[in-house]
Write a protein that holds these residues in place. Structure first.
Motif, PDB file in Angstrom:
ATOM      1  N   GLU A  26      57.940  35.346  57.787  1.00 22.84           N
ATOM      2  CA  GLU A  26      56.746  35.866  58.460  1.00 22.84           C
ATOM      3  C   GLU A  26      56.184  34.827  59.428  1.00 22.84           C
ATOM      4  OE1 GLU A  26      56.009  38.854  58.353  1.00 22.84           O
ATOM      5  OE2 GLU A  26      56.865  39.608  56.497  1.00 22.84           O
ATOM      6  N   ARG A  27      56.138  33.575  58.991  1.00 19.48           N
ATOM      7  CA  ARG A  27      55.642  32.515  59.874  1.00 19.48           C
ATOM      8  C   ARG A  27      56.564  32.350  61.080  1.00 19.48           C
ATOM      9  NH1 ARG A  27      52.093  28.446  59.792  1.00 19.48           N
ATOM     10  NH2 ARG A  27      51.445  28.985  57.674  1.00 19.48           N
ATOM     11  N   ALA A  28      57.871  32.414  60.842  1.00 18.48           N
ATOM     12  CA  ALA A  28      58.832  32.260  61.940  1.00 18.48           C
ATOM     13  C   ALA A  28      58.664  33.355  62.979  1.00 18.48           C
ATOM     14  CB  ALA A  28      60.260  32.258  61.387  1.00 18.48           C
ATOM     15  N   ARG A  29      58.433  34.590  62.529  1.00 22.44           N
ATOM     16  CA  ARG A  29      58.245  35.697  63.475  1.00 22.44           C
ATOM     17  C   ARG A  29      56.967  35.493  64.282  1.00 22.44           C
ATOM     18  NH1 ARG A  29      59.793  40.507  60.835  1.00 22.44           N
ATOM     19  NH2 ARG A  29      58.199  39.881  59.342  1.00 22.44           N
ATOM     20  N   ALA A  30      55.892  35.076  63.622  1.00 23.24           N
ATOM     21  CA  ALA A  30      54.632  34.834  64.334  1.00 23.24           C
ATOM     22  C   ALA A  30      54.809  33.744  65.387  1.00 23.24           C
ATOM     23  CB  ALA A  30      53.537  34.448  63.343  1.00 23.24           C
ATOM     24  N   VAL A  31      55.518  32.687  65.039  1.00 18.67           N
ATOM     25  CA  VAL A  31      55.753  31.588  65.994  1.00 18.67           C
ATOM     26  C   VAL A  31      56.537  32.090  67.197  1.00 18.67           C
ATOM     27  CG1 VAL A  31      56.996  29.407  66.322  1.00 18.67           C
ATOM     28  CG2 VAL A  31      55.548  29.731  64.308  1.00 18.67           C
ATOM     29  N   ARG A  32      57.511  32.958  66.962  1.00 17.81           N
ATOM     30  CA  ARG A  32      58.307  33.496  68.078  1.00 17.81           C
ATOM     31  C   ARG A  32      57.447  34.355  69.005  1.00 17.81           C
ATOM     32  NH1 ARG A  32      63.545  32.404  67.873  1.00 17.81           N
ATOM     33  NH2 ARG A  32      64.392  31.647  65.893  1.00 17.81           N
ATOM     34  N   VAL A  33      56.578  35.167  68.429  1.00 18.59           N
ATOM     35  CA  VAL A  33      55.691  35.968  69.281  1.00 18.59           C
ATOM     36  C   VAL A  33      54.775  35.056  70.093  1.00 18.59           C
ATOM     37  CG1 VAL A  33      53.862  37.703  69.322  1.00 18.59           C
ATOM     38  CG2 VAL A  33      55.739  37.933  67.688  1.00 18.59           C
ATOM     39  N   LEU A  34      54.191  34.078  69.431  1.00 21.70           N
ATOM     40  CA  LEU A  34      53.261  33.179  70.107  1.00 21.70           C
ATOM     41  C   LEU A  34      53.940  32.350  71.188  1.00 21.70           C
ATOM     42  CD1 LEU A  34      51.293  32.045  66.946  1.00 21.70           C
ATOM     43  CD2 LEU A  34      50.367  33.380  68.850  1.00 21.70           C
ATOM     44  N   GLY A  35      55.242  32.170  71.081  1.00 20.98           N
ATOM     45  CA  GLY A  35      55.988  31.415  72.078  1.00 20.98           C
ATOM     46  C   GLY A  35      56.407  32.221  73.288  1.00 20.98           C
TER      47      GLY A  35
END
Length: 200
Positions: A26-35
């Motif tokens: 979940e954290r990895a997906r959020a980081v990808r969106v934010l990037g």
């Protein structure tokens, strides 16, 4: 087509329940969106409050607000259209229909989504032409139809939920980007041609 979609929804929801939520993913997906570059330049983002086994959005919403981005969250109306309100914090959410959590602030109207530079929407699956399979209420298809034509449409899914083909009706609104815990997939967004797929 309706029966096919209903069967797909049941299978996808059951698979999500079996997988459960992985906090690292979940954290990895959020980081990808934010990037994403589009997120970095956005002043307003329409998002949603995840429930049950949906890809989590709490980290994403909080991070966007922390950047000074105006975050619009949906409020489900009796006719299943989506009204919108600004996110002002996790304590300003209340229980809504169908187990949803919704903002309690002033309603901005169903056309408020047209202010968003990016629309982050839920989905059970997406195909390589940009067709999104939702839960069947049509709420997000109507919301996406009201969005700015230049807004980037993003769906959050798991890797197993990116498929080659989904059944789609003329009223189904396609998306431009699928974000999983491991990939950002740029989709044609026209719901027709599978060409131009780029993973980042």
């Amino acid at each position: 087509m309706d029966a096919e979609k209903a069967a797909l929804r049941r299978a996808l929801l059951a698979a999500r329940e079996r997988r459960g939520r992985d906090p690292v993913a979940e954290r990895a997906r959020a980081v990808r969106v934010l990037g994403m570059a589009e997120i970095g330049s956005a002043s307003t983002v329409a998002a949603y409050v995840s429930v049950t086994s949906e890809p989590a959005t709490d980290l994403l919403v909080a991070a966007l607000a922390g950047r000074g981005v105006a975050v619009l969250l949906p409020v489900l109306l009796p006719d299943r259209a989506l009204d919108w309100a600004l996110w002002t914090g996790p304590d300003d959410l209340a229980s809504g229909p169908y187990g949803l959590r919704q903002p309690v602030g002033p309603r901005l109207g169903v056309t408020a989504v047209s202010r968003a530079d990016v629309v982050v929407c839920p989905g059970l699956a997406v195909d390589r032409a940009g067709n999104r399979l939702g839960r069947g209420g049509g709420s997000y298809d109507r919301a996406l139809a009201r969005a700015d034509p230049d807004a980037v449409r993003v769906v959050l899914v798991d890797d197993a939920e990116v498929v080659d083909h989904l059944p789609a009706a003329p009223h189904d609104e396609p998306v431009h980007v699928a974000v999983t815990p491991t990939r950002v997939l740029r989709l044609p967004g026209d719901g027709v041609s599978p060409c131009g797929l780029v993973a980042t």
